[in-house]
Design an enzyme around this catalytic site. Structure first.
Site, PDB file in Angstrom:
ATOM      1  CD  GLU A   1      49.078 -11.199  18.372  1.00 21.39           C
ATOM      2  OE1 GLU A   1      49.976 -10.362  18.620  1.00 21.39           O
ATOM      3  OE2 GLU A   1      47.890 -10.881  18.228  1.00 21.39           O
TER       4      GLU A   1
ATOM      5  CE  LYS B   1      44.589  -9.713  19.790  1.00 24.43           C
ATOM      6  NZ  LYS B   1      45.757  -9.217  19.014  1.00 24.43           N
TER       7      LYS B   1
ATOM      8  CB  CYS C   1      48.501  -9.484  21.528  1.00 23.56           C
ATOM      9  SG  CYS C   1      49.494  -7.990  21.327  1.00 23.56           S
TER      10      CYS C   1
HETATM   11  N1  CDV Z   1      48.785  -7.515  18.434  1.00 24.33           N
HETATM   12  C1  CDV Z   1      48.191  -6.647  19.282  1.00 24.33           C
HETATM   13  O1  CDV Z   1      47.118  -6.917  19.789  1.00 24.33           O
HETATM   14  N2  CDV Z   1      48.855  -5.499  19.503  1.00 24.33           N
HETATM   15  C2  CDV Z   1      48.307  -4.432  20.297  1.00 24.33           C
HETATM   16  C3  CDV Z   1      48.830  -3.098  19.831  1.00 24.33           C
HETATM   17  C4  CDV Z   1      48.264  -2.741  18.513  1.00 24.33           C
HETATM   18  C5  CDV Z   1      48.497  -1.995  20.783  1.00 24.33           C
HETATM   19  C6  CDV Z   1      48.648  -4.584  21.778  1.00 24.33           C
HETATM   20  O2  CDV Z   1      47.759  -4.382  22.604  1.00 24.33           O
HETATM   21  O3  CDV Z   1      49.804  -4.813  22.122  1.00 24.33           O
END
Ligand code: CDV
Length: 319
Positions: A47, A124, A174
């Site tokens: 990401e 996202k 993510c």
């Molecule tokens: N970049 C992200 O989405 N990070 C989140 C953190 C903030 C918890 C994740 O779910 O890994």
């Protein structure tokens, strides 16, 4: 008959705030070369791979953050990635901050084939964090300030990749990996390979109470392994890792098979390539037995999944 796609997770070590895209891109080209030397046909980057994880930095003037965004893909700065893909005959997955011609902002990932064509784009959907500066937090997480919620759903494409005529490929980014709904929407499109890049702090900065450090990696792996198993798909989860601008992100990138087993795992928190031969025929077992969706799913019992967001209280027992 086996259908083997050799996949690499190209984990990136930290990228500091002061470092330019040229530095990141040069490192990524080297990772592509190392992956290719180990037989990889598809290289998955994390990401927001081109810059530091800028949502930790607050800009009162939102427009100042535009310097972190790409308004063209490819651009002069990212062209070497597309050139390397052609030279090495490998596909790649790239996460980056996208600014559209209309001035909209998304946390985006693309899948590019060896000819340099963008075959799939994802924006996202599950944006963690907050939109305003939070004085209680030691480190900000301003994804809700800098990005809109993605508007492309969770798409899957069937396309040639490596030596295979057709591979069903999908993406999430993510925080999406923690949501079973995202996995199932991909699963319902017969996905065979899910690519997910992440930037995850080693410490839960939002935690009001105690969270043991080792659980951060455990929860990441748990989510990816469960998502892969429950949807009979391979998954590649790849980190940007290490200490960026004084803030630690964990690594532990993994490639997972449809049984939920880890085939390969990164051990450093720096630039590192891990590779696995993924026999996509292995998706068939789960898909035709325990997770034969057409036979066993009961969508009429799942309506609350799309009808509500927050949890409601159950009725009180009146006995
Ligand atoms: N970049 C992200 O989405 N990070 C989140 C953190 C903030 C918890 C994740 O779910 O890994």
């Amino acid at each position: 008959m086996s259908r083997i796609l050799t996949v690499a997770a190209a984990q990136l070590g930290p990228i500091q705030k002061a470092e330019g895209r040229d530095v990141a891109v040069a490192r990524m080209v080297r990772l592509m070369e190392r992956a290719h030397a180990r037989g990889a046909e598809l290289v998955v980057f994390p990401e927001l791979a081109l810059t530091t994880f800028f949502p930790r930095h607050f800009n009162a003037d939102r427009a100042e953050a535009d310097r972190w965004f790409e308004s063209a893909m490819p651009s002069n700065e990212t062209a070497p990635l597309f050139a390397a893909a052609k030279r090495l005959n490998v596909g790649f997955h790239l996460g980056y901050a996208e600014r559209t011609p209309e001035g909209r902002h998304f946390n985006t990932a693309i899948l590019v084939n060896p000819a340099g064509q963008i075959m799939l784009k994802y924006r996202k959907i599950h944006l963690p964090g907050h939109a305003e500066f939070d004085p209680r937090r030691a480190v900000q997480h301003l994804e809700k300030r800098y990005f809109e919620v993605g508007d492309l759903g969770f798409p899957v494409i069937r396309a040639p990749m490596g030596g295979l005529d057709g591979v069903n490929m999908g993406m999430m980014i993510c925080n999406d990996r923690r949501w079973p709904e995202a996995w199932r929407v991909l699963g319902l499109q017969s996905v065979e390979l899910v690519m997910v890049g992440y930037n995850t702090p080693s410490l839960n900065q939002a935690a009001a109470g105690f969270e043991a450090h080792h659980l951060r990696v455990f929860h990441s792996h748990l989510s990816v392994q469960a998502g892969a198993y429950q949807n009979a798909t391979f998954a590649v989860a790849v980190a940007k890792a290490g200490t960026e601008d004084g803030n630690e992100l964990f690594g532990h990138s993994i490639i997972v098979n449809p049984q939920g087993e880890i085939l390969a795992q990164a051990t450093s928190w720096d630039d590192e390539v891990i590779v696995a031969d993924c026999d996509l025929e292995a998706c068939r077992l789960g898909r035709t037995t325990i997770f034969a969706f057409d036979k066993h799913r009961r969508p009429e019992a799942y309506t609350s999944i799309t009808a509500q967001t927050g949890a409601v209280e159950p009725p009180e027992w009146q006995g």
